[in-house]
Design a protein around this motif. Structure first.
Motif, PDB file in Angstrom:
ATOM      1  N   ILE A 161       0.833  -1.206   0.000  1.00 39.30           N
ATOM      2  CA  ILE A 161       0.000   0.000   0.000  1.00 39.30           C
ATOM      3  C   ILE A 161       0.869   1.259   0.000  1.00 39.30           C
ATOM      4  O   ILE A 161       0.490   2.291  -0.551  1.00 39.30           O
ATOM      5  N   VAL A 172      -6.113   5.638  -4.208  1.00 41.15           N
ATOM      6  CA  VAL A 172      -5.970   5.602  -2.752  1.00 41.15           C
ATOM      7  C   VAL A 172      -6.768   6.732  -2.116  1.00 41.15           C
ATOM      8  O   VAL A 172      -7.508   6.527  -1.154  1.00 41.15           O
ATOM      9  N   PHE A 200      -2.375  -3.509  -1.334  1.00 41.05           N
ATOM     10  CA  PHE A 200      -3.345  -2.750  -2.111  1.00 41.05           C
ATOM     11  C   PHE A 200      -3.716  -3.587  -3.325  1.00 41.05           C
ATOM     12  O   PHE A 200      -2.853  -4.121  -4.011  1.00 41.05           O
TER      13      PHE A 200
END
Lengths: 488, 247
Positions: A161, A172, A200
């Motif tokens: 992430i 994001v 992610f």
């Protein structure tokens, strides 16, 4: 009585070596000073090379966290956590590895020992077909993510992430904190301030993710909290199955793990999220172990979307977690399948929340709690039908199994219905492994422990069948191992 | 060979068995009959190692092994099988998985190789066919939702697959209709041979029409008070236990 004494002795003998993931890896680590303040938040953000907006987001979260208090409504007990005595960032020292070749061999060895496949080469050479891509998170950083290129071909983004913050800022910004607001609860606020890494995932429109995605979390460093953050987005018509596994070394002190996982499913999208949680549970006397305080929530934002949580929770000294679904899109579906096993002095307070907002939304909750030793196991769940959720349906089944007579099972279901057309069903049972069941198995030649394993696995069957095949086999073994010496 | 010498056992403070003497050589089938509360089920549980029964005296050896010193699973590995009067339900546990796990545990203990799922299914299907049982017997969960007769048949299926040396049938005939009784009897008769022996506990003569015993014993008030050939069962059927005890 003889059997009880024998069991106690067996437990003592096993306790020392039972948790087979309890080793520590010796590797040079960078850690920030202990304690939490704005500077630490800034340092984490700087270490990750984050843009200004991300730092601002963290600082706001930090400010909110300072004003909040630890929740105390769960049926768990622990001495106060000294947040100033924790490290909020620990990572293998040196520059971040750019590819698997640059990953410290000690680390690769550790993952090998844990049975986590980080080696792409064998698969790429065609030795075996790749079915699982792995993101490995070691303390505060992601150390390796496999098969990224293979996935990129179909447009799937699977990366740490921290990298997504830099490389995919629009995604994001749009989704981070959109399912679990920063100040949702004490631990989500803390996580938002200091999260260091996690996975992610973005599955673009119409894409069925070509392989299972998986994140493997490992806490290694002493006195370190792990605050990972996972964000999974399935765009219109996309689907993905994601697996999560966790372990930690055996230590006498308790360690904090406060993760946040957010899932977003748009129109017709499907996300299946499976967890096998096997953090170090502490020893037979309740010393040490992980405090697993986790916020997981999925938003079924689009019509006909579906989010399914499956969890097998056998580890951690304390588990506090309620993977939930917000059923916003019409006809969306939420599922929660859970096995929570506690032994010795473990405490679990876990369940789910199903929030029905859209029309004809439906949810299923199957929870199996197993308590052994002196442990306490609570199912806590909320089914909430909002006024607009015409035709909403829920089915909840909540079964508890007790092993021995010093453990506890508790069920705390909340149901709130604000729409007359909703149908909500709740079934609950509590049972003990009966002496006649054990004797029946043993008279056929099964050892007492095999008999317990068989009975417990039978009890959990409705949940285990929801797990991907290779995980289900692991989970079955884990349940049996976690119950060793529990019969008396 | 099963050798029971002067066996006494109690539940709590209550003495149930008061010095049972019995020898069952290999190849023989012995029936034990007796009034309610005589200790018939207690005898079967003591021999198979159920908790809650305290052996207060005597011994029980099977093929030279001291049964009373062994765990229930070790007795199973030694070849002792108990067909339950009330077979137990195991929710969520598939019958095939259960029997295979049991069979492999016993095979392991005997130093034989384990059977994989395919080999086991082949074996199990043959056994099911021989016993004229429905195929879905294997797919269902152990005894869950089984009728009384199906439960008893499942016991016989397990016995057929585990191939015990000594089978103890605890009122396996109770609650069976005539057809089921025949199937159960055929299951036992199929195992008859020089290395197989059985202890058949029953209230009624009718089972012994199908499984003809070598000997019949009468257990009353914790002791064997009479032994004889199959004709003893007929006598009991005609006159009841009361007359016998008076004699």
């Amino acid at each position: 009585m003889a059997a009880v004494i024998e069991t106690l002795e067996t437990v003592d003998a096993l306790a020392a070596q039972k948790y087979k993931y309890g080793f520590e890896t010796n590797i040079a680590m960078d850690a920030f000073p202990k304690g939490l303040n704005e500077d630490i938040v800034r340092m984490i953000s700087a270490k990750k090379d984050e843009p200004a907006w991300m730092l601002e987001w963290r600082l706001k979260a930090y400010a909110r966290w300072r004003t909040m208090e630890e929740p105390n409504w769960a049926r768990v007990q622990h001495p106060p956590i000294d947040y100033e005595n924790l490290y909020y960032y620990a990572a293998p020292s040196g520059p971040a590895p750019k590819s698997l070749d640059e990953v410290d061999p000690e680390l690769l060895k550790m993952y090998d020992k844990l049975g986590i496949p980080l080696n792409e080469r064998a698969a790429l050479a065609g030795v075996e077909s790749p079915t699982v891509a792995v993101d490995a998170v070691f303390d505060s950083v992601s150390v390796a993510t496999t098969f990224r290129e293979t996935l990129a071909k179909s447009g799937v983004i699977f990366c740490p992430i921290s990298e997504a913050v830099r490389e995919h800022p629009d995604l994001v910004k749009e989704y981070l904190g959109s399912v679990i607001p920063v100040a949702d609860n004490y631990f989500s606020a803390l996580n938002s301030a200091v999260f260091s890494d996690g996975s992610f995932v973005y599955i673009p429109k119409g894409v069925k993710c070509p392989m299972e995605l998986s994140t493997y979390f490992r806490i290694n460093a002493r006195n370190t909290g792990q605050f990972e953050r996972t964000l999974i987005i399935a765009a219109e018509g996309a689907s993905v199955s994601y697996l999560e596994g966790c372990t930690a070394p055996m230590r006498d002190e308790n360690q904090l793990h406060a993760a946040v996982v957010e899932l977003v499913a748009l129109d017709d999208a499907k996300i299946k999220y499976s967890t096998v949680q096997n953090w170090y549970p502490g020893d037979a006397n309740g010393k040490g172990g992980i405090y697993n305080f986790v916020t997981k929530r999925g938003a079924c934002r689009g019509k006909n979307s579906k989010i399914s949580w499956t969890q097998v929770e056998t580890g951690s000294a304390i588990t506090w977690k309620y993977p939930s679904c917000i059923l916003q899109g019409d006809n969306s579906v939420g599922e929660f399948y859970s096995v929570a096993l506690t032994h010795n002095y473990q405490q679990a307070d876990t369940g789910t929340k199903m929030i029905h907002i859209g029309k004809n939304t439906s949810s299923t909750i199957i929870s199996k709690g197993i308590s052994a030793g002196h442990s306490n196991n609570t199912y806590r769940g909320l089914v909430k039908i909002m006024p607009g959720a015409t035709g909403a349906r829920n089915f909840t089944q909540c079964d508890s199994l007790l092993i021995g007579d010093e453990c506890g099972a508790h069920t705390v279901p909340y149901i709130e219905s604000r729409n007359m057309s909703a149908k909500v069903e709740h079934e609950a049972t509590t049972s003990k492994i009966a002496e006649d069941q054990l004797f029946y198995c043993r008279s056929r030649g099964l050892s007492e422990e095999d008999a317990v394993g068989l009975i417990v696995n039978g009890f959990c069957k409705d949940v285990l069948k929801e797990l991907p095949m290779e995980f289900a086999v692991e989970a079955q073994k884990l349940l049996a191992v976690s119950l060793e010496g529990s019969v008396g | 060979m099963l050798e029971i010498k002067n066996l006494s056992a109690s539940i709590g403070d209550k003495e149930i068995l008061r010095g049972v003497n019995l020898v069952v050589p290999d190849g023989e089938i012995h029936a034990i009959m007796g009034p309610n509360g005589a200790g018939k089920s207690t005898l079967s549980y003591v021999l198979s190692g159920r908790e809650g029964y305290e052996v207060t005296g005597g011994s029980a050896f099977y093929n030279g092994q001291d049964l009373l010193a062994m765990e229930p699973e070790a007795r199973a590995a030694a070849g002792v099988f108990l067909a339950f009067q009330y077979p137990v339900e195991l929710p969520g546990v598939g019958n095939a998985n259960f029997i295979r796990t049991a069979l492999n545990a016993v095979r392991r203990a005997r130093g034989e190789g384990e059977l994989d799922a395919v080999a086991f299914l082949k074996l199990a299907r043959t056994a099911i066919k021989n016993l004229s049982m429905p195929d879905d017997m294997l797919k269902r969960n152990v005894n869950v939702g089984f009728s009384g007769g199906e439960k008893k048949r499942n016991e016989v299926l397990q016995m057929a697959l585990l191939q015990p040396g000594l089978a103890i049938l605890d009122e396996t005939d109770s609650g069976l209709d005539i057809d089921a009784l025949k199937i159960v009897s055929e299951g036992v008769n199929a195992l008859r041979g020089p290395k197989f022996s059985a202890l058949i506990i029953t209230h009624y003569q009718r089972l012994l029409d199908h499984i003809v015993p070598d000997y019949v014993h009468v257990l009353a008030a914790g002791k064997i008070i009479r032994s004889g050939g199959p004709e003893l069962a007929l006598e009991l059927e005609a006159h009841g236990y009361a007359g016998l005890e008076a004699a």
